[in-house]
Design a protein around this motif. Structure first.
Motif, PDB file in Angstrom:
ATOM      1  N   LYS A  28      11.518  15.840  -6.175  1.00 18.31           N
ATOM      2  CA  LYS A  28       9.535  17.059  -5.950  1.00 18.31           C
ATOM      3  C   LYS A  28       9.616  16.227  -4.921  1.00 18.31           C
ATOM      4  N   TYR A  29       9.650  14.515  -5.067  1.00 19.73           N
ATOM      5  CA  TYR A  29       8.832  13.859  -4.429  1.00 19.73           C
ATOM      6  C   TYR A  29      10.166  13.011  -2.999  1.00 19.73           C
ATOM      7  N   PHE A  30      11.390  13.684  -2.922  1.00 20.72           N
ATOM      8  CA  PHE A  30      12.241  13.041  -1.841  1.00 20.72           C
ATOM      9  C   PHE A  30      11.870  12.707  -1.258  1.00 20.72           C
ATOM     10  N   SER A  31      11.181  13.223  -0.230  1.00 21.50           N
ATOM     11  CA  SER A  31      10.868  12.732   1.566  1.00 21.50           C
ATOM     12  C   SER A  31       9.611  11.280   1.234  1.00 21.50           C
ATOM     13  N   GLU A  32       9.243  11.709   0.441  1.00 24.52           N
ATOM     14  CA  GLU A  32       8.525  10.700   0.120  1.00 24.52           C
ATOM     15  C   GLU A  32       9.178   9.191  -0.011  1.00 24.52           C
ATOM     16  N   ILE A  33       9.645   9.310  -0.916  1.00 25.81           N
ATOM     17  CA  ILE A  33      10.625   8.117  -1.668  1.00 25.81           C
ATOM     18  C   ILE A  33      11.874   7.930  -0.133  1.00 25.81           C
ATOM     19  N   VAL A  34      12.393   8.631   0.411  1.00 27.61           N
ATOM     20  CA  VAL A  34      13.276   8.227   1.586  1.00 27.61           C
ATOM     21  C   VAL A  34      12.640   7.373   2.346  1.00 27.61           C
ATOM     22  N   GLY A  35      11.445   8.158   2.533  1.00 26.03           N
ATOM     23  CA  GLY A  35       9.995   7.920   3.512  1.00 26.03           C
ATOM     24  C   GLY A  35       9.423   6.639   3.303  1.00 26.03           C
ATOM     25  N   THR A  36       9.360   5.928   2.491  1.00 29.39           N
ATOM     26  CA  THR A  36       8.503   4.731   1.927  1.00 29.39           C
ATOM     27  C   THR A  36       9.731   3.758   2.359  1.00 29.39           C
ATOM     28  N   ARG A  37      11.116   3.858   1.787  1.00 32.96           N
ATOM     29  CA  ARG A  37      12.053   2.917   2.123  1.00 32.96           C
ATOM     30  C   ARG A  37      12.367   2.945   3.222  1.00 32.96           C
ATOM     31  N   ASP A  38      12.595   3.659   4.277  1.00 29.21           N
ATOM     32  CA  ASP A  38      12.796   3.729   5.824  1.00 29.21           C
ATOM     33  C   ASP A  38      11.891   2.821   6.405  1.00 29.21           C
ATOM     34  N   GLY A  39       9.742   3.344   5.944  1.00 23.10           N
ATOM     35  CA  GLY A  39       8.642   2.877   6.184  1.00 23.10           C
ATOM     36  C   GLY A  39       9.320   0.696   6.035  1.00 23.10           C
ATOM     37  N   ILE A  40       9.320   0.894   4.976  1.00 25.07           N
ATOM     38  CA  ILE A  40       9.184  -0.530   4.590  1.00 25.07           C
ATOM     39  C   ILE A  40      10.137  -1.383   5.607  1.00 25.07           C
ATOM     40  N   ALA A  80       0.628  -1.089   0.078  1.00 25.05           N
ATOM     41  CA  ALA A  80      -0.502  -0.044  -0.158  1.00 25.05           C
ATOM     42  C   ALA A  80       0.872   1.432  -0.354  1.00 25.05           C
ATOM     43  N   ASP A  81       2.033   1.492   0.778  1.00 26.63           N
ATOM     44  CA  ASP A  81       2.884   2.309   1.148  1.00 26.63           C
ATOM     45  C   ASP A  81       3.624   2.257  -0.549  1.00 26.63           C
ATOM     46  N   MET A  82       4.269   1.694  -0.992  1.00 24.81           N
ATOM     47  CA  MET A  82       4.342   1.720  -2.590  1.00 24.81           C
ATOM     48  C   MET A  82       3.457   2.090  -3.541  1.00 24.81           C
ATOM     49  N   LYS A  83       2.765   1.565  -3.438  1.00 20.59           N
ATOM     50  CA  LYS A  83       1.543   1.832  -4.538  1.00 20.59           C
ATOM     51  C   LYS A  83       1.473   3.555  -3.856  1.00 20.59           C
ATOM     52  N   VAL A  84       1.367   4.061  -2.906  1.00 16.14           N
ATOM     53  CA  VAL A  84       0.727   5.914  -2.720  1.00 16.14           C
ATOM     54  C   VAL A  84       2.098   6.251  -3.602  1.00 16.14           C
ATOM     55  N   LEU A  85       2.783   5.836  -3.090  1.00 16.57           N
ATOM     56  CA  LEU A  85       4.422   6.615  -3.870  1.00 16.57           C
ATOM     57  C   LEU A  85       4.504   6.469  -5.013  1.00 16.57           C
ATOM     58  N   PHE A  86       4.301   5.612  -5.437  1.00 17.37           N
ATOM     59  CA  PHE A  86       4.118   5.075  -6.998  1.00 17.37           C
ATOM     60  C   PHE A  86       3.455   5.766  -7.795  1.00 17.37           C
ATOM     61  N   ASP A  87       1.647   6.628  -7.043  1.00 14.68           N
ATOM     62  CA  ASP A  87       1.103   6.718  -7.954  1.00 14.68           C
ATOM     63  C   ASP A  87       1.176   8.252  -7.631  1.00 14.68           C
ATOM     64  N   LYS A  88       2.504   8.808  -7.235  1.00 13.70           N
ATOM     65  CA  LYS A  88       2.954  10.093  -6.952  1.00 13.70           C
ATOM     66  C   LYS A  88       3.719  10.040  -8.232  1.00 13.70           C
ATOM     67  N   LEU A  89       4.977   9.265  -8.023  1.00 13.87           N
ATOM     68  CA  LEU A  89       5.603   9.729  -8.914  1.00 13.87           C
ATOM     69  C   LEU A  89       5.215   9.645 -10.470  1.00 13.87           C
ATOM     70  N   GLY A  90       4.368   8.140 -10.338  1.00 11.87           N
ATOM     71  CA  GLY A  90       3.497   8.009 -12.081  1.00 11.87           C
ATOM     72  C   GLY A  90       5.132   7.545 -13.449  1.00 11.87           C
ATOM     73  N   ASP A  91       5.005   8.166 -14.199  1.00  9.75           N
ATOM     74  CA  ASP A  91       6.058   7.681 -15.012  1.00  9.75           C
ATOM     75  C   ASP A  91       7.576   8.514 -14.690  1.00  9.75           C
ATOM     76  N   ASP A  92       7.078   9.456 -14.423  1.00 15.66           N
ATOM     77  CA  ASP A  92       8.243  10.497 -14.329  1.00 15.66           C
ATOM     78  C   ASP A  92       9.340  10.186 -13.636  1.00 15.66           C
ATOM     79  N   ARG A  93      10.435   9.422 -14.483  1.00 19.30           N
ATOM     80  CA  ARG A  93      11.574   9.333 -13.272  1.00 19.30           C
ATOM     81  C   ARG A  93      12.907  10.325 -13.792  1.00 19.30           C
TER      82      ARG A  93
END
Length: 172
Positions: free
Chosen positions: A148-160, A128-141
């Motif tokens: 722009k999503y630094f905190s969300e990426i690192v936060g998802t990694r740390d939460g997992i 669920a956490d990764m889905k939220v992140l991937f939905d925010k990121l979309g296909d743009d890498r």
């Protein structure tokens, strides 16, 4: 060396000497058993005994429990953990590799969790956490988008990572 050890073992067993000489030795290696059987099969009927030993070795290999394939979740989590001590400074131009790597590792872990025998229901929270992140990121890498999503990426990694630490059976 293995051949020498087998010869010593065979010599001790056939001469009645050595510890456990009256107990036939069994090896975890069917090929070694085959070699010993073939060596002791000399003389009349040697070929017949060698054939029997070869068949028995083949049967032992067929009934042996196969070694488990690498656990996908464990391997994917290990590569994600390898990013725990890494970071970057958003806006400094050094985040492309780091954020791209963490995002790839999360995507691979997501795929591994979905394919795991325990089923995605077991990994409900991290998925669920990764889905939220991937939905925010979309296909743009792009670097700017990932920053722009630094905190969300690192936060998802740390939460997992924290979730997995509470579920050691999934990665050990």
């Amino acid at each position: 060396m293995v051949v020498a050890a087998a010869l010593v073992s065979c010599t001790q067993a056939s001469s009645g000497g050595g510890p456990g000489a009256d107990v036939p030795s069994a090896s975890a290696d069917p090929a070694a058993d085959l070699d010993r059987s073939a060596e002791s099969a000399g003389g009349a009927g040697g070929a017949e005994n060698a054939d029997r030993a070869e068949r028995e070795a083949g049967e032992a290999e067929e009934t042996a429990v196969p070694s488990p394939a690498p656990a996908l979740v464990r391997d994917a989590f290990a590569t994600l953990q390898a990013t725990l001590d890494d970071t970057c400074t958003p806006g400094a131009g050094d985040c492309a590799y780091f954020l791209g790597r963490v995002t790839r590792e999360l995507a691979e872990l997501d795929e591994a969790m979905r394919a795991d025998d325990k089923g995605p229901g077991h990994f409900k929270q991290p998925l669920a956490d990764m889905k939220v992140l991937f939905d925010k990121l979309g296909d743009d890498r792009s670097e700017a988008h990932l920053e722009k999503y630094f905190s969300e990426i690192v936060g998802t990694r740390d939460g997992i990572n924290a979730w997995m630490q509470d579920h050691p059976d999934d990665y050990r």
